[in-house]
Design an enzyme around this catalytic site. Structure first.
Site, PDB file in Angstrom:
ATOM      1  CG  HIS A   1       0.478   6.255  -0.533  1.00 54.08           C
ATOM      2  ND1 HIS A   1      -0.638   6.922  -0.972  1.00 54.08           N
ATOM      3  CD2 HIS A   1       0.099   5.590   0.601  1.00 54.08           C
ATOM      4  CE1 HIS A   1      -1.650   6.670  -0.171  1.00 54.08           C
ATOM      5  NE2 HIS A   1      -1.236   5.863   0.795  1.00 54.08           N
TER       6      HIS A   1
ATOM      7  CD  GLU B   1      -4.215   6.759   2.243  1.00 53.30           C
ATOM      8  OE1 GLU B   1      -3.913   5.537   2.251  1.00 53.30           O
ATOM      9  OE2 GLU B   1      -3.397   7.657   2.513  1.00 53.30           O
TER      10      GLU B   1
ATOM     11  CG  HIS C   1      -1.676   1.259   1.419  1.00 52.56           C
ATOM     12  ND1 HIS C   1      -2.929   1.482   0.905  1.00 52.56           N
ATOM     13  CD2 HIS C   1      -1.340   2.398   2.094  1.00 52.56           C
ATOM     14  CE1 HIS C   1      -3.341   2.681   1.235  1.00 52.56           C
ATOM     15  NE2 HIS C   1      -2.389   3.265   1.959  1.00 52.56           N
ATOM     16  CD  GLU C   2       1.967   3.453   3.701  1.00 56.03           C
ATOM     17  OE1 GLU C   2       2.271   4.578   3.246  1.00 56.03           O
ATOM     18  OE2 GLU C   2       0.888   3.228   4.283  1.00 56.03           O
TER      19      GLU C   2
END
Length: 403
Positions: free
Chosen positions: A257, A333, A253-254
């Protein structure tokens, strides 16, 4: 002022009654911790407006400046002293709710930060806020004095390099003032993470862990910095309290980003929003100034005595646009979630990870829409779990169809 105070007290009674007795809280525990968090947030929301309105209505800002001018005529010192009084009052009026939240987090076990350390961090917050506010006000007043009509545009142009500089130096100079950062410890978790980074082609990313276990028991990770200072940061509570597969999904997930340049997009969004905010602020401020410019206590648009009016306009507009900021954040997100789902073969641990995070943080897994608009920078836990479950079902259907 009595009407304002009485109105705020009625507001508090309504807010706390609603969140304690009537709010449809969805949580995985038997605690009303998340509802209390909402109550504290909304209780603090009008405090800045009340403070600034008091300075205007009671003419305390006039008294402050008259007092300051007895000791100095230098604008830089006048601005710094005025800003100090403003920040001090702001800290004091928020202190009761901050102490209440300190008590709630310790009672519920989400934090065990010592009181002395907590006060030091709060003091550091206020000090940095004071420095930033002093600089902004001083520069803004100079520009307003020279360019009375388009001061907002010149102030925005100056904010461009300042915003980029702050985002660039934050990971290096500001964040370490609060927490201890270090390279991730050698071991199976780091090996797995480094292998994944190589697999997705971003082995140049700076991977750090931050010591949060001294303060909290909750889990988190984040991406910060730009232009060579970008880094992926994992809380040590996450590394120690979650399973390997759960950690890897959070990492994916990070990385989402990181590869989608969300930090850059966030900076760009801030600059666009600040342009319209400054334009609207200047428009409203000019209209109000036309009504009060004949008052003897005010010396001009740039006068410190009239500054609370300007700050009140900014504060109200920022609150009004907060749902927009929260919406953009939730969209980023969701994009990062989509990246993590795409790069994760087994999604069952992702669900377990979200459930673990929800239990540990005692979060509201499905807040009502208006709370989400004002507070939620991320999709709700329930929404994220539902999305993963749909993806699992989709993959299973695809496998069954192909077989």
């Amino acid at each position: 002022m009595r009407k304002v105070i009485n109105g705020y007290l009625i507001f508090l009674i309504g807010i706390w009654s609603y969140f304690i007795f009537f709010y449809p809280l969805e949580t995985l525990g038997n605690s009303n911790y998340a509802a209390l968090a909402h109550a504290v947030f909304f209780s603090k929301l009008p405090l800045e407006w009340i403070l600034l309105y008091s300075l205007i209505k009671k003419k305390w800002s006039v008294a402050w400046v008259d007092f300051i001018e007895k000791y100095t005529k230098l604008e830089v010192f006048k601005t710094a002293f005025f800003s100090f009084l403003l920040v001090l009052c702001y800290g004091l009026i928020q202190l009761p709710f901050n102490l209440l939240w300190f008590y709630i987090t310790h009672r519920e076990g989400t934090s065990h930060q010592p009181l002395g350390d907590w006060f030091m961090e709060m003091g550091l917050d206020l000090m940095l806020y004071w420095v930033a506010l002093s600089v902004i006000i001083y520069i803004g007043r100079l520009i307003m004095q020279k360019a009375k009509r388009f001061w907002w545009l010149f102030l925005w142009l100056i904010s461009l390099p300042i915003a980029i500089f702050v985002v660039y130096i934050q990971p290096v100079w500001i964040d370490p003032l609060y927490e201890d950062f270090s390279e991730m410890e050698q071991g199976p978790i780091r090996d797995e993470i480094e292998g994944f980074l190589v697999h997705v082609g971003i082995e140049d990313a700076t991977l750090l862990q931050v010591n949060m276990s001294e303060k909290v028991t909750t889990f988190n990770a984040y991406v910060t910095g730009i232009m060579g200072n970008a880094r992926i940061v994992m809380w040590d509570t996450t590394l120690e309290g979650m399973e390997m597969a759960e950690i890897m999904f959070i990492l994916a997930h990070e990385i989402g980003h990181y590869v989608m340049h969300h930090v850059y997009i966030g900076v760009a969004g801030y600059l666009v929003l600040s342009f319209f905010l400054l334009f609207l602020t200047a428009f409203i401020y000019q209209k109000i100034w036309l009504q009060i410019r004949n008052k003897q206590e005010y010396k001009g648009l740039h006068d410190l005595r009239v500054l609370p009016i300007l700050l009140l306009i900014v504060s109200v507009l920022m609150t009004m646009t907060q749902p927009v900021s929260m919406y953009v954040s939730r969209q980023m997100e969701r994009s990062a979630d989509a990246y993590a789902i795409q790069h994760t073969e087994n999604l069952e641990p992702a669900i377990e990870g979200y459930l673990r995070m929800a239990r540990q943080s005692k979060t509201d897994i499905d807040p009502v829409f208006w709370v989400k608009w004002m507070r939620s920078s991320h999709p709700s836990i329930q929404e994220r779990i539902n999305r993963i479950e749909k993806e699992i079902e989709k993959r299973e259907t695809k496998v069954n169809t192909s077989s």
